[in-house]
Scaffold this active site. Sequence first.
Site, PDB file in Angstrom:
ATOM      1  N   THR A   1      -7.773 -12.268 -37.080  1.00  0.00           N
ATOM      2  CA  THR A   1      -7.472 -13.496 -36.347  1.00  0.00           C
ATOM      3  C   THR A   1      -8.763 -14.192 -35.953  1.00  0.00           C
ATOM      4  O   THR A   1      -9.634 -13.592 -35.319  1.00  0.00           O
ATOM      5  CB  THR A   1      -6.649 -13.188 -35.086  1.00  0.00           C
ATOM      6  OG1 THR A   1      -5.462 -12.486 -35.463  1.00  0.00           O
ATOM      7  CG2 THR A   1      -6.269 -14.469 -34.357  1.00  0.00           C
TER       8      THR A   1
ATOM      9  N   VAL B   1     -11.456 -16.282 -34.059  1.00  0.00           N
ATOM     10  CA  VAL B   1     -11.808 -16.605 -32.680  1.00  0.00           C
ATOM     11  C   VAL B   1     -12.488 -17.972 -32.678  1.00  0.00           C
ATOM     12  O   VAL B   1     -13.318 -18.263 -33.539  1.00  0.00           O
ATOM     13  CB  VAL B   1     -12.741 -15.530 -32.087  1.00  0.00           C
ATOM     14  CG1 VAL B   1     -13.204 -15.920 -30.683  1.00  0.00           C
ATOM     15  CG2 VAL B   1     -12.026 -14.176 -32.053  1.00  0.00           C
TER      16      VAL B   1
ATOM     17  N   PHE C   1     -10.557  -9.080 -35.246  1.00  0.00           N
ATOM     18  CA  PHE C   1     -10.829 -10.368 -34.628  1.00  0.00           C
ATOM     19  C   PHE C   1     -12.104 -10.930 -35.243  1.00  0.00           C
ATOM     20  O   PHE C   1     -13.156 -10.310 -35.195  1.00  0.00           O
ATOM     21  CB  PHE C   1     -10.918 -10.230 -33.109  1.00  0.00           C
ATOM     22  CG  PHE C   1      -9.594  -9.869 -32.509  1.00  0.00           C
ATOM     23  CD1 PHE C   1      -8.648 -10.858 -32.257  1.00  0.00           C
ATOM     24  CD2 PHE C   1      -9.259  -8.551 -32.263  1.00  0.00           C
ATOM     25  CE1 PHE C   1      -7.398 -10.525 -31.747  1.00  0.00           C
ATOM     26  CE2 PHE C   1      -8.016  -8.207 -31.751  1.00  0.00           C
ATOM     27  CZ  PHE C   1      -7.078  -9.198 -31.488  1.00  0.00           C
ATOM     28  N   LYS C   2     -11.953 -12.115 -35.850  1.00  0.00           N
ATOM     29  CA  LYS C   2     -12.996 -12.702 -36.683  1.00  0.00           C
ATOM     30  C   LYS C   2     -13.939 -13.540 -35.820  1.00  0.00           C
ATOM     31  O   LYS C   2     -13.541 -14.578 -35.275  1.00  0.00           O
ATOM     32  CB  LYS C   2     -12.342 -13.557 -37.771  1.00  0.00           C
ATOM     33  CG  LYS C   2     -13.263 -13.983 -38.900  1.00  0.00           C
ATOM     34  CD  LYS C   2     -12.443 -14.664 -39.978  1.00  0.00           C
ATOM     35  CE  LYS C   2     -13.287 -15.015 -41.196  1.00  0.00           C
ATOM     36  NZ  LYS C   2     -12.473 -15.682 -42.234  1.00  0.00           N
ATOM     37  N   ILE C   3     -15.194 -13.092 -35.731  1.00  0.00           N
ATOM     38  CA  ILE C   3     -16.167 -13.649 -34.804  1.00  0.00           C
ATOM     39  C   ILE C   3     -17.399 -14.118 -35.587  1.00  0.00           C
ATOM     40  O   ILE C   3     -17.897 -13.399 -36.449  1.00  0.00           O
ATOM     41  CB  ILE C   3     -16.578 -12.579 -33.779  1.00  0.00           C
ATOM     42  CG1 ILE C   3     -15.362 -12.121 -32.965  1.00  0.00           C
ATOM     43  CG2 ILE C   3     -17.680 -13.092 -32.853  1.00  0.00           C
ATOM     44  CD1 ILE C   3     -15.629 -10.887 -32.121  1.00  0.00           C
TER      45      ILE C   3
END
Length: 380
Positions: A140, A142, A176-178
């Site tokens: 997902t 960010v 979680f894509k940062i």
Amino acid sequence: MAVSLPSSSPLPASLPSNLLTRSRLLSPLSHALQLKRLLADEPAGRPRSFSLRSSSLRVGAFAADSSSAVGSAATVSSSLLLGICSLPDTKFRSAIETALADSECYEQDDPNDRLSCFCDKALVNVGADLARLVPGRVSTEVDARLAFDAHGIVRKVHRLLRLYYELEVPSERLLFKIPSTWQGIEAAKLLESEGIQTHLTFVYSFPQAAAAAQAGASVIQIFVGRIRDWSRNHTGDPELDAICRKGEDPGLELVAKAYNYIHKYGHKSKLMVAAIRNKQDIFSLLGVDYMIAPLKILQSLKESITYPDEKYSFVRKLSPSSAMPYNFSQEELVNWDQASFSSAMGPAAKELLAAGLEGYANQTKRVEELFGKIWPPPNV
């Protein structure tokens, strides 16, 4: 987004059943197929046989000694939300409409807070639907506007995770894509210490990859083609210029270097490559932990007949054993901090990172603007 589901198609009689994984691409939201750990346990340089067979909706991958040659994963992002909203009707459209009818968001007095709430809810609702379709993890995005705010990133991930929990999606199914700014890497380090899996993106330099590995990021994503494109049109980056003078590809070289660093020094991170431009990139990167490639390139592989002694052939190029003799300079083996990180990033990485952040931020703004125009939805 890449999704694969088992097919009932019979296996070729000439192949043992454990050598084949079939995939069906779900249209119209499928844009890439993720190949997972090709040749997962084979020594580097050992000849193996690969082929791909496909129809318009199926791609099969054969890999020796691997029952999971083709992995299944998905990414939910602002661009995906825009794509869903542009289609007349999809399974995921109701997930967005449900988000726009959410009472928690509706009660927000500040319009900006309300739109941010709608976006979070929409991302998670679509992500939860994908998690029911895909056996792998869902990554997902960010908000890229938080890229230089480590605490803001952590708060956003905690909120998204809480929303996933409400929909009964467990944390082990999530990434979680940062963005790989220094602050993003610091946020990933904290989140990983809490058992939350992170996916660091926009990696265009070795300092980013090494710092991300030291932070314990679960997945590190390098965009091979974008680095190559930059080096073809620019000069002035000492590291890339030196690689080009040797006649080597800077994108492929960065992947090899990052992979060898991760595996030589025992970091838990997995390396993902994206922005694959042609099938030669796939041949050159066989053995990398994860690979995302356009469907048309994967389909072209079905017609490839290669031999082990050819430059481009289905022979593993990267492996933990081949990483051991790789030599790193003392400057590359430092424990990265913000000062050394910033000074070591070259012009290419800085420019590509800035462009990526701007693109992601603009997409998020477009989603918010769209949600502002269509809210409230019918029957609310």
